[in-house]
Enzyme design. Structure first.
Site, PDB file in Angstrom:
ATOM      1  N   SER A 184      30.994  83.343 109.835  1.00 32.46           N
ATOM      2  CA  SER A 184      31.242  84.405 110.814  1.00 32.46           C
ATOM      3  C   SER A 184      30.131  85.455 110.787  1.00 32.46           C
ATOM      4  CB  SER A 184      32.622  85.023 110.619  1.00 32.46           C
ATOM      5  OG  SER A 184      32.817  85.388 109.298  1.00 32.46           O
ATOM      6  N   ASP A 243      31.166  91.433 113.089  1.00 36.73           N
ATOM      7  CA  ASP A 243      30.838  90.822 114.379  1.00 36.73           C
ATOM      8  C   ASP A 243      30.173  91.821 115.316  1.00 36.73           C
ATOM      9  OD1 ASP A 243      32.034  88.615 113.338  1.00 36.73           O
ATOM     10  OD2 ASP A 243      33.735  88.567 114.723  1.00 36.73           O
ATOM     11  N   GLU A 252      35.905  91.785 109.258  1.00 38.27           N
ATOM     12  CA  GLU A 252      35.463  90.742 110.185  1.00 38.27           C
ATOM     13  C   GLU A 252      35.003  91.356 111.520  1.00 38.27           C
ATOM     14  OE1 GLU A 252      35.769  87.013 109.900  1.00 38.27           O
ATOM     15  OE2 GLU A 252      34.441  87.332 111.588  1.00 38.27           O
TER      16      GLU A 252
END
Ligand SMILES: *[C@@H]1O[C@H](CO)[C@@H](O)[C@H](O)[C@H]1NC(C)=O
Ligand SMILES: *[C@@H]1O[C@H](CO)[C@@H](O)[C@H](O)[C@H]1NC(C)=O
Ligand SMILES: *[C@@H]1O[C@H](CO)[C@@H](O)[C@H](O)[C@H]1NC(C)=O
Ligand SMILES: *[C@@H]1O[C@H](CO)[C@@H](O)[C@H](O)[C@H]1NC(C)=O
Length: 548
Positions: free
Chosen positions: A466, A275, A271
């Site tokens: 995301s 990002d 994650e």
């Protein structure tokens, strides 16, 4: 007449049972259920340290909200006239009686407030460490140690509702680190095998798709973009270099994150890598911060710690991408109201907050749609997801993209026309109950499937909203850079601007989300509950922003 000071000191010796009539529950509606995967191990030892965060009631909340709308609404004379940290602090800092009451309450219980607690600069949060017996008695709970079976992560929480003396209740919005469990630190998420039919997303494909061209940031010395990360998610420097080696040769970018706030440890997580890799590819060459909470705070509520840290920070990024959410019905309204106040404060300071809409489609249980928070907050920008197929070569809604309607917050004015158009014209609406007058989300969307990331040095595709959120945030950072470099102010809270410039986005009109029997929400002409207003077009958005 009883005084709370007497009651609490007496409670220490006698047990609090006798005083139940004089204490009250706060945070009605807060779920105290132990989330799946966690089990209670034992009671926390009497002398072990417990950290509690007291969210102190703030002043001038109506003025705060008025200011929030004024500085965010194009066409008004206060548009983008943001306040400084000091100005916000002066506005909202709690009443002295609140500070005194809480300090006396804690001191009377035996806590050395001066040495065991830290206030934020405006004194709207108080963070304390105290022995467990003291925390148990102050809140009338029993703290236990919980362990997550799969990750071995531990935390301490109480599983019956805490209460506060009635004379303290009016001064506190909520007490943190008591009920809400931290997110589980999954190392790699949503990794999958490519089936060869899909279009893999890379920085250059997204820059082309969203009309970024060769635009980069770095013209403004104060422009900053950031990603927020919670428990156990860290980015890898070597993963980032490898990512840029593979995918970064066609545009100018930074070699590394400029500043890490909070811990960044080994090993890295999917994650966080996602990002950082994508915000730095769209918001190319912008100063980038990695804002992490966790590690040292592993027993705390990481999202609360993040809110507190942002409220206490003198310098904040102008745009922040956050992939975090809970089911709205698991949270207390007290907690969400206070969270919204924190969002408003950051909006008044000029920050754009972007939240992923969630990956569960319409998220339907027993014919009821369950929205996510903060995705359902009227005071942030929520980003849904799209996908591209090779044989279509275009963009359409993706199944996992979450959207829907808040059951707590009413529909803000910026979206009422767009939402009522959707509800009255959509060819399909889910056969489940939802609240048509609630805040509707998402606001916008971006690609969310088949993003090539490098995690533990392995290039691999990942999915989720995301992916969409840092992509959109990076484009906002490019626009902010151009605005700031030309002597204008950054965009701030985006929604009133976006809803009044919907034509600067690409409207997505095809396909439906899942998550509710066969079908969730369907994309449609104009705003819809899967892709919002649509996906970004950098040149169009830049032009609209510069014209203000
Ligand atoms: C707020 O920041 C100041 C310094 O900038 C620090 O001393 C204080 O401990 C911080 N408060 C909290 C609650 O973290
Ligand atoms: C208060 O701040 C100091 C310095 O930043 C830190 O060492 C300490 O752990 C903090 N205490 C609490 C209760 O957060
Ligand atoms: C990248 O940003 C820096 C400022 O941090 C700036 O000095 C530099 O000129 C930028 N690079 C390009 C190619 O514009
Ligand atoms: C629907 O949302 C409104 C706020 O917009 C709220 O007042 C109302 O209670 C909600 N109704 C239900 C059934 O959740």
């Amino acid at each position: 007449m009883f005084s709370w000071v007497l009651l609490v000191s007496a409670a220490l010796f006698q047990g609090s049972q006798a005083f139940t009539g004089l204490r009250m529950r706060v945070e009605a509606g807060q779920s105290i259920a132990v989330p799946e995967g966690w089990t209670a191990e034992k009671k926390v030892q009497e002398t072990e340290g417990i950290s509690l965060v007291f969210a102190v009631k703030q002043r001038n909340l109506q003025q705060l909200e008025d200011l929030f709308w004024k500085v965010s609404t194009p066409g008004t004379k206060h548009y983008r006239q943001f306040l400084s940290h000091n100005e916000i602090n002066d506005l909202i800092s709690p009443e002295q009686t609140s500070i005194d009451t809480i300090t006396t309450w804690l001191s009377e219980a035996g806590l050395d407030v001066e040495n065991k607690c830290n206030w934020t600069k405006a004194k709207e949060f108080l963070s304390c460490v105290m022995p467990c017996y003291m925390a148990n008695s102050l809140l009338d709970v029993t703290f236990s140690v919980f362990r997550h079976g799969e990750t071995k992560q531990t935390t301490v929480r109480a599983t019956h509702h805490y209460t506060l003396p009635v004379s303290v209740i009016g001064h506190i919005d909520f007490v943190g680190n008591v009920h809400r469990f931290p997110p589980v630190a999954k190392r790699t998420q949503r990794v999958k095998k490519s089936n060869g039919l899909v279009e893999l997303q890379t920085p250059s494909s997204l820059r082309e798709r969203y009309n970024v061209g060769s635009a980069i940031a770095g013209k403004s010395s104060i422009n900053i973009q950031a990603v927020a990360q919670f428990t156990g998610q860290y980015y890898g420097k070597t993963d980032l270099s490898e990512f840029f080696k593979l995918f970064g040769s066609s545009f100018v970018h930074r070699a590394d994150v400029d500043k890490v706030i909070g811990p960044n440890k080994f090993p890295s997580g999917g994650e966080a890598n996602l990002d950082v890799q994508y915000i730095m590819s769209l918001g190319a060459n912008a100063t980038t911060w990695f804002w992490s909470t966790g590690g040292a705070h592993e027993k705390q509520e990481p999202f609360l710690q993040w809110m507190l840290d942002i409220a206490n920070a003198t310098v904040i990024p102008q745009v922040m991408s956050v992939s975090y959410g809970d089911q709205e019905n698991s949270l207390s309204v007290d907690y969400m109201d206070r969270t919204n106040q924190e969002f408003m404060k950051q909006g008044v300071r000029g920050m754009s907050l972007l939240f992923a809409s969630g990956d569960a489609g319409a998220n339907c249980r027993n014919h009821v749609l369950l929205p996510f928070f903060p995705a359902s907050s009227p005071y942030v920008t929520t980003v849904g997801g799209t996908e591209g197929l090779l044989d279509i070569g275009t963009e359409r809604a993706t199944l996992l993209s979450s959207g829907g309607f808040s059951n707590v917050y009413s529909q803000p004015q910026y979206q009422t026309a767009a939402v009522s158009h959707y509800l009255s014209t959509s060819k399909f609406l889910p056969a489940a109950s939802y609240n048509r007058t609630g805040r509707a989300f998402p606001d916008v969307a971006a690609m969310a499937m088949d993003f090539m990331i490098v995690d533990e040095l392995i290039p691999q595709p990942v999915d989720g909203t995301s992916c969409a959120t840092p992509t959109f945030a990076g484009i906002i950072a490019l626009i902010n850079d151009a605005l700031l470099a030309s002597g204008k102010k950054q965009l701030g809270f985006l929604n009133p601007f976006l809803y009044s410039h919907a034509s600067a986005l690409l409207d997505i009109t095809e396909q439906c989300s899942g998550g509710c029997l066969n079908k969730g929400w369907c994309a449609a002409v104009g705003w819809d509950a899967v892709t919002g207003l649509g996906t970004p077009n950098y040149e169009n958005l830049l032009k609209a922003a510069m014209a203000q």
